[in-house]
Design a protein around this motif. Structure first.
Motif, PDB file in Angstrom:
ATOM      1  N   THR A   1       0.839  -1.195   0.000  1.00  0.00           N
ATOM      2  CA  THR A   1       0.000   0.000   0.000  1.00  0.00           C
ATOM      3  C   THR A   1       0.880   1.252   0.000  1.00  0.00           C
ATOM      4  O   THR A   1       2.056   1.209   0.408  1.00  0.00           O
ATOM      5  N   LYS A   2       0.278   2.358  -0.431  1.00  0.00           N
ATOM      6  CA  LYS A   2       0.995   3.629  -0.417  1.00  0.00           C
ATOM      7  C   LYS A   2       1.382   3.998   1.021  1.00  0.00           C
ATOM      8  O   LYS A   2       2.470   4.532   1.262  1.00  0.00           O
ATOM      9  N   GLN A   3       0.517   3.684   1.982  1.00  0.00           N
ATOM     10  CA  GLN A   3       0.808   3.980   3.381  1.00  0.00           C
ATOM     11  C   GLN A   3       2.015   3.188   3.866  1.00  0.00           C
ATOM     12  O   GLN A   3       2.878   3.729   4.571  1.00  0.00           O
ATOM     13  N   THR A   4       2.068   1.919   3.509  1.00  0.00           N
ATOM     14  CA  THR A   4       3.211   1.092   3.906  1.00  0.00           C
ATOM     15  C   THR A   4       4.485   1.603   3.250  1.00  0.00           C
ATOM     16  O   THR A   4       5.530   1.703   3.905  1.00  0.00           O
ATOM     17  N   ALA A   5       4.406   1.931   1.970  1.00  0.00           N
ATOM     18  CA  ALA A   5       5.578   2.470   1.276  1.00  0.00           C
ATOM     19  C   ALA A   5       6.034   3.766   1.940  1.00  0.00           C
ATOM     20  O   ALA A   5       7.239   3.978   2.141  1.00  0.00           O
ATOM     21  N   GLY A   6       5.080   4.620   2.291  1.00  0.00           N
ATOM     22  CA  GLY A   6       5.430   5.869   2.971  1.00  0.00           C
ATOM     23  C   GLY A   6       6.132   5.625   4.289  1.00  0.00           C
ATOM     24  O   GLY A   6       7.119   6.285   4.618  1.00  0.00           O
ATOM     25  N   PHE A   7       5.635   4.658   5.050  1.00  0.00           N
ATOM     26  CA  PHE A   7       6.245   4.300   6.333  1.00  0.00           C
ATOM     27  C   PHE A   7       7.678   3.806   6.127  1.00  0.00           C
ATOM     28  O   PHE A   7       8.604   4.225   6.823  1.00  0.00           O
ATOM     29  N   LEU A   8       7.870   2.914   5.147  1.00  0.00           N
ATOM     30  CA  LEU A   8       9.201   2.361   4.884  1.00  0.00           C
ATOM     31  C   LEU A   8      10.161   3.447   4.393  1.00  0.00           C
ATOM     32  O   LEU A   8      11.322   3.492   4.809  1.00  0.00           O
ATOM     33  N   VAL A   9       9.671   4.331   3.525  1.00  0.00           N
ATOM     34  CA  VAL A   9      10.510   5.424   3.033  1.00  0.00           C
ATOM     35  C   VAL A   9      10.851   6.379   4.175  1.00  0.00           C
ATOM     36  O   VAL A   9      11.994   6.861   4.269  1.00  0.00           O
ATOM     37  N   ASP A  10       9.901   6.648   5.072  1.00  0.00           N
ATOM     38  CA  ASP A  10      10.196   7.481   6.246  1.00  0.00           C
ATOM     39  C   ASP A  10      11.358   6.893   7.045  1.00  0.00           C
ATOM     40  O   ASP A  10      12.277   7.609   7.458  1.00  0.00           O
ATOM     41  N   GLN A  11      11.310   5.581   7.260  1.00  0.00           N
ATOM     42  CA  GLN A  11      12.382   4.908   8.009  1.00  0.00           C
ATOM     43  C   GLN A  11      13.716   5.009   7.259  1.00  0.00           C
ATOM     44  O   GLN A  11      14.757   5.263   7.871  1.00  0.00           O
ATOM     45  N   LEU A  12      13.666   4.794   5.964  1.00  0.00           N
ATOM     46  CA  LEU A  12      14.897   4.876   5.159  1.00  0.00           C
ATOM     47  C   LEU A  12      15.463   6.292   5.166  1.00  0.00           C
ATOM     48  O   LEU A  12      16.680   6.483   5.198  1.00  0.00           O
ATOM     49  N   GLU A  13      14.586   7.266   5.136  1.00  0.00           N
ATOM     50  CA  GLU A  13      15.028   8.666   5.166  1.00  0.00           C
ATOM     51  C   GLU A  13      15.693   8.985   6.513  1.00  0.00           C
ATOM     52  O   GLU A  13      16.753   9.614   6.555  1.00  0.00           O
ATOM     53  N   LYS A  14      15.086   8.531   7.602  1.00  0.00           N
ATOM     54  CA  LYS A  14      15.660   8.761   8.937  1.00  0.00           C
ATOM     55  C   LYS A  14      17.028   8.099   9.086  1.00  0.00           C
ATOM     56  O   LYS A  14      17.895   8.615   9.790  1.00  0.00           O
ATOM     57  N   SER A  15      17.219   6.969   8.408  1.00  0.00           N
ATOM     58  CA  SER A  15      18.494   6.253   8.474  1.00  0.00           C
ATOM     59  C   SER A  15      19.522   6.781   7.474  1.00  0.00           C
ATOM     60  O   SER A  15      20.656   6.307   7.444  1.00  0.00           O
ATOM     61  N   GLY A  16      19.109   7.723   6.626  1.00  0.00           N
ATOM     62  CA  GLY A  16      20.046   8.337   5.691  1.00  0.00           C
ATOM     63  C   GLY A  16      20.219   7.625   4.360  1.00  0.00           C
ATOM     64  O   GLY A  16      21.143   7.931   3.608  1.00  0.00           O
ATOM     65  N   TYR A  17      19.309   6.693   4.032  1.00  0.00           N
ATOM     66  CA  TYR A  17      19.425   5.951   2.775  1.00  0.00           C
ATOM     67  C   TYR A  17      18.744   6.653   1.604  1.00  0.00           C
ATOM     68  O   TYR A  17      19.110   6.419   0.456  1.00  0.00           O
ATOM     69  N   VAL A  18      17.728   7.459   1.885  1.00  0.00           N
ATOM     70  CA  VAL A  18      17.004   8.137   0.813  1.00  0.00           C
ATOM     71  C   VAL A  18      16.750   9.589   1.188  1.00  0.00           C
ATOM     72  O   VAL A  18      16.803   9.973   2.358  1.00  0.00           O
ATOM     73  N   THR A  19      16.460  10.368   0.167  1.00  0.00           N
ATOM     74  CA  THR A  19      16.006  11.742   0.347  1.00  0.00           C
ATOM     75  C   THR A  19      14.754  11.929  -0.488  1.00  0.00           C
ATOM     76  O   THR A  19      14.492  11.152  -1.424  1.00  0.00           O
ATOM     77  N   ARG A  20      14.005  12.944  -0.150  1.00  0.00           N
ATOM     78  CA  ARG A  20      12.831  13.314  -0.944  1.00  0.00           C
ATOM     79  C   ARG A  20      13.106  14.686  -1.542  1.00  0.00           C
ATOM     80  O   ARG A  20      13.538  15.603  -0.832  1.00  0.00           O
TER      81      ARG A  20
END
Length: 146
Positions: free
Chosen positions: A64-83
């Motif tokens: 789901t988009k919500q799950t993807a958002g949650f996972l991306v939030d975690q990745l962003e906090k860990s420094g793996y992705v940016t928006r």
């Protein structure tokens, strides 16, 4: 226990994949990349070189988009992705891999190459080539994002 000949094709495809994935995660942990999960990795694998919209990541990861958002939030906090803003639509944002993600990818790519050499040594060059050709053909009917 099920006889080897009775294992379905999906399971026969999954078992080597899981072994490969386990080796990748062990190498990543050894290299200090022990702060993301397989679920996060499945989303991260789908980020294109110029970035990908969250809705596309969700669709490709089949979550789901919500799950993807949650996972991306975690990745962003860990420094793996940016928006970042999407240059084609200022209202939209793209998820992009950060330097940490590209460094982890280098480790993972090295493990993949090593495992594929091992598989080729075990199967032989001809069979490994046939396996890759068959899987590439199957991708035509199983991967809508190919």
């Amino acid at each position: 226990m099920v006889a080897e000949s009775e294992l379905n094709t999906g399971l026969l495809l999954f078992l080597p994949y899981r072994a490969l994935e386990n080796r990748i995660f062990a190498a990543l942990a050894d290299a200090g990349f022990d702060d993301f999960t397989p679920a996060q990795a499945r989303v991260m694998q789908r980020i294109g070189p110029d970035g990908t919209r969250l809705t596309e990541l969700a669709e490709q990861a089949q979550i789901t988009k919500q799950t993807a958002g949650f996972l991306v939030d975690q990745l962003e906090k860990s420094g793996y992705v940016t928006r970042v803003p999407d240059p084609t639509d200022k209202r939209a944002r793209l998820v992009r891999g950060a330097a940490k993600a590209w460094a982890a990818k280098e480790v993972a790519d090295g493990v993949v190459a090593e495992v594929e050499r091992e598989w080729e040594d075990h199967l032989g060059r001809r069979r490994m080539k046939q396996l890759r050709e068959a899987l590439t053909l199957l991708r035509e009917i199983t991967d809508p994002w190919a």
